[in-house]
Design a protein around this motif. Structure first.
Motif, short mmCIF file in Angstrom:
data_model
loop_
_atom_site.label_atom_id
_atom_site.label_comp_id
_atom_site.label_asym_id
_atom_site.label_seq_id
_atom_site.Cartn_x
_atom_site.Cartn_y
_atom_site.Cartn_z
N ASP A 1 0.84 -1.21 0.00
CA ASP A 1 0.00 0.00 0.00
C ASP A 1 0.87 1.25 0.00
N GLY B 1 2.29 1.78 -3.40
CA GLY B 1 1.24 2.28 -4.27
C GLY B 1 1.00 3.77 -4.09
N LEU B 2 1.03 4.24 -2.85
CA LEU B 2 0.85 5.67 -2.59
C LEU B 2 2.01 6.49 -3.17
N ILE C 1 3.84 5.69 -5.78
CA ILE C 1 3.67 5.70 -7.23
C ILE C 1 2.57 6.69 -7.62
N ASP C 2 1.46 6.70 -6.87
CA ASP C 2 0.37 7.60 -7.19
C ASP C 2 0.81 9.05 -7.09
N ARG C 3 1.66 9.32 -6.13
CA ARG C 3 2.13 10.69 -5.91
C ARG C 3 3.07 11.15 -7.02
N ARG D 1 -1.97 3.47 -9.02
CA ARG D 1 -1.33 2.69 -7.96
C ARG D 1 -1.02 1.26 -8.36
N ASP D 2 -1.24 0.88 -9.59
CA ASP D 2 -1.04 -0.51 -10.00
C ASP D 2 0.42 -0.73 -10.39
N ALA D 3 1.24 -1.02 -9.38
CA ALA D 3 2.68 -1.17 -9.61
C ALA D 3 2.98 -2.32 -10.56
#
Length: 267
Positions: free
Chosen positions: A31, A34-35, A37-39, A44-46
């Motif tokens: 998680d 994912g955060l 990556i989103d930032r 968030r789908d690594a």
């Protein structure tokens, strides 16, 4: 120095208990990644990002292999063939003042060609974006092996500069520098950063779109490739592919370790 010594001692004491690398092995680590990556990237789908990066890397490697073979470089793997190209003495600069001056002059000639292409790429740009050049670092900076850095141009006429790191010049063949010009100068960071400055972005916008800056510069390299900047120059094209592999390798290792649970050896 004292604080750094304390950090070193602490990290050394923790290393034997650290286990395998990757935040994905920690509680809620997937998680957390994912955060991150989103930032910095968006989404968030690594695992999906990892597959995308690996597919692109295979495509770039296939083109590079074809080009390396045409240029006469042998080896069992893409990496071996690239290493042979990087060691070719015909395209290495002398490890001297004159060699470094020549490298900077070559980059500025390529920059001049890039400057001439800008009107076909953009409707308009702030005039300071054009007022840029490649320059040498001071001897002290070169001796300290300082990384390349920029001084941005300003609307009042102060020129912008990219100070290229040439301390280890024998590892920078001439064909590897053209794409550096497009990434670091035009139409890369020296277009993106002055526009950012004029936009006066909120600090949070800059903090939460960290991927945009590098994303623009990599796009700038691809844009110039699509616009024909490397047409008829196989070695400059090889330099472009090398830098793409370099950046894809970073992304593959990052997502591989943290999302796919690669070992350090696999990475």
């Amino acid at each position: 120095a004292t604080a750094l010594a304390e950090q070193r001692q602490l990290l050394s004491s923790l290393a034997p208990r650290a286990g395998a690398p990757g935040v994905g092995r920690l509680p809620h680590g997937a998680d957390y990644f994912g955060l991150l990556i989103d930032r910095q990237f968006g989404g968030r789908d690594a695992a999906a990002i990892h597959r995308r990066v690996m597919a692109k890397a295979r495509d770039v490697a296939a083109e590079a292999d074809e080009l390396l073979a045409r240029l006469g470089y042998a080896g069992k793997t893409t990496g071996e063939r690239f290493r042979a190209a990087f060691r070719d003495p015909r395209f290495l600069y002398a490890d001297s003042e004159s060699g470094r001056d020549r490298a900077v002059a070559d980059m500025n000639r390529w920059l001049g060609r890039a400057r001439g292409r800008l009107p076909r790429l953009f409707d308009s740009l702030p005039p300071e974006c054009i007022n840029v050049a490649v320059r040498r670092m001071t001897k002290a900076e070169e001796a300290a092996k300082k990384s390349g850095y920029r001084v941005l141009p300003s609307p009042d006429g102060a020129p912008g500069s990219y100070f290229v790191d040439l301390s280890d010049i024998r590892r920078r063949p001439d064909w590897s520098l053209a794409s550096v010009v497009h990434h670091e100068l035009l139409p890369g960071h020296m277009v993106q950063m002055p526009l950012d400055t004029r936009a006066r972005p909120h600090a949070l916008r800059t903090e939460y779109t960290a991927g945009f800056s590098e994303g623009w510069a990599i796009y700038a390299e691809q844009l110039m490739a699509r616009q024909g900047a490397f047409d008829g120059n196989d070695r400059a094209r090889l330099g472009f592919l090398h830098w793409m592999m370099f950046r894809l390798g970073r992304s593959a290792i990052d997502t591989g370790i943290h999302a796919e649970r690669w070992s350090a050896r696999e990475a």
